[in-house]
Design an enzyme around this catalytic site. Structure first.
Site, PDB file in Angstrom:
ATOM      1  N   TRP A  20       0.242  -4.811  -9.727  1.00 49.13           N
ATOM      2  CA  TRP A  20      -1.025  -4.809 -10.488  1.00 49.13           C
ATOM      3  C   TRP A  20      -0.846  -4.267 -11.908  1.00 49.13           C
ATOM      4  CZ3 TRP A  20      -0.349  -2.440  -5.723  1.00 49.13           C
ATOM      5  CH2 TRP A  20      -0.087  -1.071  -5.735  1.00 49.13           C
ATOM      6  N   ARG A  21       0.333  -3.707 -12.199  1.00 43.92           N
ATOM      7  CA  ARG A  21       0.596  -3.244 -13.563  1.00 43.92           C
ATOM      8  C   ARG A  21       1.028  -4.404 -14.467  1.00 43.92           C
ATOM      9  NH1 ARG A  21       1.754   2.444 -13.419  1.00 43.92           N
ATOM     10  NH2 ARG A  21      -0.083   3.296 -12.384  1.00 43.92           N
ATOM     11  N   GLU A  33      -7.494  -1.039  -7.220  1.00 45.84           N
ATOM     12  CA  GLU A  33      -8.177   0.256  -7.322  1.00 45.84           C
ATOM     13  C   GLU A  33      -8.985   0.568  -6.066  1.00 45.84           C
ATOM     14  OE1 GLU A  33      -7.529   2.461  -9.366  1.00 45.84           O
ATOM     15  OE2 GLU A  33      -6.550   1.397 -10.987  1.00 45.84           O
ATOM     16  N   THR A  39      -5.783   6.044  -0.166  1.00 44.90           N
ATOM     17  CA  THR A  39      -4.624   5.348   0.404  1.00 44.90           C
ATOM     18  C   THR A  39      -3.410   5.523  -0.504  1.00 44.90           C
ATOM     19  OG1 THR A  39      -6.107   3.669   1.334  1.00 44.90           O
ATOM     20  CG2 THR A  39      -3.779   3.090   1.215  1.00 44.90           C
ATOM     21  N   LEU A  76      -6.405   0.069   7.074  1.00 43.55           N
ATOM     22  CA  LEU A  76      -6.588   0.805   5.817  1.00 43.55           C
ATOM     23  C   LEU A  76      -7.680   1.864   5.916  1.00 43.55           C
ATOM     24  CD1 LEU A  76      -6.339  -1.544   2.680  1.00 43.55           C
ATOM     25  CD2 LEU A  76      -5.025   0.512   3.155  1.00 43.55           C
ATOM     26  N   GLY A  77      -8.573   1.710   6.917  1.00 41.84           N
ATOM     27  CA  GLY A  77      -9.653   2.689   7.086  1.00 41.84           C
ATOM     28  C   GLY A  77     -10.733   2.575   6.021  1.00 41.84           C
ATOM     29  N   TYR A 116     -14.988   6.306 -11.392  1.00 35.89           N
ATOM     30  CA  TYR A 116     -13.529   6.187 -11.500  1.00 35.89           C
ATOM     31  C   TYR A 116     -13.088   4.725 -11.612  1.00 35.89           C
ATOM     32  CZ  TYR A 116      -8.844   5.324  -9.940  1.00 35.89           C
ATOM     33  OH  TYR A 116      -7.587   4.804  -9.851  1.00 35.89           O
ATOM     34  N   ASP A 134      -9.583  10.789 -11.195  1.00 36.10           N
ATOM     35  CA  ASP A 134      -9.385  10.692  -9.749  1.00 36.10           C
ATOM     36  C   ASP A 134      -8.734  11.979  -9.267  1.00 36.10           C
ATOM     37  OD1 ASP A 134      -6.750  10.516 -10.594  1.00 36.10           O
ATOM     38  OD2 ASP A 134      -6.243   8.799  -9.316  1.00 36.10           O
ATOM     39  N   CYS A 195       7.569  21.616 -11.320  1.00 34.93           N
ATOM     40  CA  CYS A 195       7.285  22.458 -12.501  1.00 34.93           C
ATOM     41  C   CYS A 195       8.531  22.707 -13.363  1.00 34.93           C
ATOM     42  CB  CYS A 195       6.696  23.798 -12.060  1.00 34.93           C
ATOM     43  SG  CYS A 195       5.102  23.613 -11.209  1.00 34.93           S
TER      44      CYS A 195
END
Length: 348
Positions: A20-21, A33, A39, A76-77, A116, A134, A195
Site C-alpha cells: 500500500w506504500r 488503514e 492488527t 481479523l476480528g 485517524y 494512532d 533507545c
C-alpha cells in the site's frame, strides 16, 4: 522543523516495503488503514492482498454480498470494520460514482472512518496537511515530550492531536505521517524500545527521566465481563447440522454460529439437557458429549467467553439443513472456525 527532519531522515534509512506504500489510490489506502486497526502488519498483509485481488476496485467490493466479505475477513476480528467497509464501498460506488472524497472533512463523514483514518487518507492520497494520531504516534509523542495526560481521555485526544498538527511537515504530510507511525512501530516500540540507537535520544524526556515504561498513560479499561457459552454442535444421521446468522448489534453480527445456550456459569451435561431451549430443539432422542474437556476462554476487548462445544448426535432434525461438507463456506467467528477445524480433523 528539527523533529520532522530527523524523522524523515530516519524513514529514508528504514523504509518498509509494503504494497500500500506503492500507491496513492485512496481505495487501497483506505483498505489497508481499516485492516491495520487493531492488527499487526504481518497479519494484515495476507488479508490486504486477498481483498485487493478479489475486489480490485471499490465497485467490486460494493457488488459482493456481506456474507462473502465477512468470510474473507474471518480471523481479523472486530467484524464491524468489515461491515462498515462494505457499507461505505456501496455508498462510494452508488452515490459518488466510485469517486473517493478528497478532503478530510468529506472523508470523515463516511461510515467506519474516524479522525485517524481520515487524516491518513487525506494526507497520503491528497497531500492535505492533517496529522495522524494512532497508537504509535501517541507513544512516540508522549515519550519524547514527557506527556502523562491519558491518551484515551478526551483531554489527551485533543492535546496530542494539536501537538501532532504543530509538528507536521507541511511540504510532505503523507510521508511524514507514515514515517511517524513507522518509527513508533519499529523503533519506539511498546516493549523494549531501541533507545540506544534512537535519533531522538539526546532530547527525549522519557529517556532522560527513565519513564519509557510508564508512558504513554492510559486510563483504566472498562471492566471485563465473563460470559458462558454452550454451543450445540448437531450431527444428524445424514451428516447435516444447524448454523444460524447472529442478528442484532452484539458481538459477531452477521456471522454464523451453532445453536447457543448461554448460562450463568460453567454447566454440566445434566444442566444442559434439562434446559428449556435444549428440550425444545431436541424433542427426540439424542446422544450428547462434551468435545473440549476444559472450557475454551476466548478473549474479546471487553468480554471473556468461557466456551464449551457439545456434540449432539441425533437421527434427524428438521432445522439441520447445512451439510457438514459445506460448513466452511459460512463466515463464522474465529472461535468457531478453530473448533470446526479440530472437530473435522478428529472425525476423519
Amino acid at each position: 522543523m528539527k523533529f520532522s527532519n530527523t524523522l524523515i531522515y530516519w524513514q529514508l534509512q528504514n523504509n518498509r516495503e509494503l504494497p500500500w506504500r506503492k500507491t496513492k489510490n485512496p481505495y487501497f489506502i483506505w483498505l489497508s488503514e481499516i485492516m491495520l486497526q487493531q492488527t499487526r502488519v504481518a497479519q494484515g498483509m495476507a488479508y490486504y492482498l486477498k481483498f485487493t485481488t478479489t475486489f480490485p476496485t471499490v465497485f467490486d467490493l460494493a457488488k459482493a454480498d456481506e456474507s462473502t466479505v465477512l468470510k474473507m475477513w474471518q480471523g481479523l476480528g472486530y467484524y464491524s470494520r468489515a461491515r462498515n467497509l462494505h457499507f461505505t464501498a456501496k455508498q462510494i460506488a452508488n452515490e459518488l460514482n466510485g469517486q473517493f472524497p478528497s478532503t478530510y472533512k468529506e472523508i470523515i463523514k463516511l461510515k467506519g472512518i474516524g479522525d485517524y483514518t481520515a487524516s491518513a487518507i487525506a494526507s497520503i492520497c491528497f497531500n492535505e496537511t492533517t496529522a495522524v494520531v494512532d497508537g504509535n504516534v501517541y507513544r512516540v509523542l508522549s515519550r519524547y515530550f514527557g506527556i502523562n495526560t491519558p491518551i484515551n481521555s478526551s483531554a489527551g485526544i485533543k492535546e496530542f492531536k494539536i501537538l501532532a498538527q504543530t509538528l507536521l511537515d507541511t511540504k510532505q504530510p503523507g510521508d511524514y505521517n507514515q514515517a511517524l507511525m513507522d518509527f513508533g512501530a519499529l523503533h519506539c516500540k511498546p516493549q523494549n524500545p531501541l533507545c540506544e540507537t534512537c535519533p531522538f535520544s539526546d532530547s527525549c524526556v522519557a529517556l532522560e527521566k527513565k519513564l519509557t515504561k510508564e508512558l504513554p498513560v492510559k486510563e483504566k479499561k472498562v471492566k471485563v465481563r465473563n460470559r458462558y457459552f454452550n454451543f450445540l454442535v448437531i450431527k444428524t444421521a445424514d451428516d447435516t447440522t444447524i448454523l444460524s446468522e447472529r442478528k442484532g448489534k452484539g458481538i459477531w453480527q452477521g456471522l454464523y454460529q451453532f445453536p447457543l445456550i448461554e448460562s450463568d456459569t460453567i454447566i454440566d451435561t445434566e444442566t444442559l439437557i434439562s434446559s428449556e431451549k435444549f428440550m425444545k430443539l431436541f424433542p427426540d432422542e439424542t446422544t450428547i458429549s462434551l468435545f473440549n474437556e476444559k472450557e475454551i476462554i476466548h478473549k474479546l476487548s471487553h468480554q471473556h467467553l468461557y466456551t464449551q462445544f457439545w456434540i449432539v448426535e441425533t437421527a434427524k432434525s428438521s432445522k439441520a439443513k447445512i451439510n457438514w461438507n459445506e460448513i466452511k463456506k459460512y463466515p463464522v467467528p474465529v472461535l468457531i472456525a478453530n473448533f470446526i477445524e479440530e472437530f473435522q480433523l478428529k472425525s476423519n
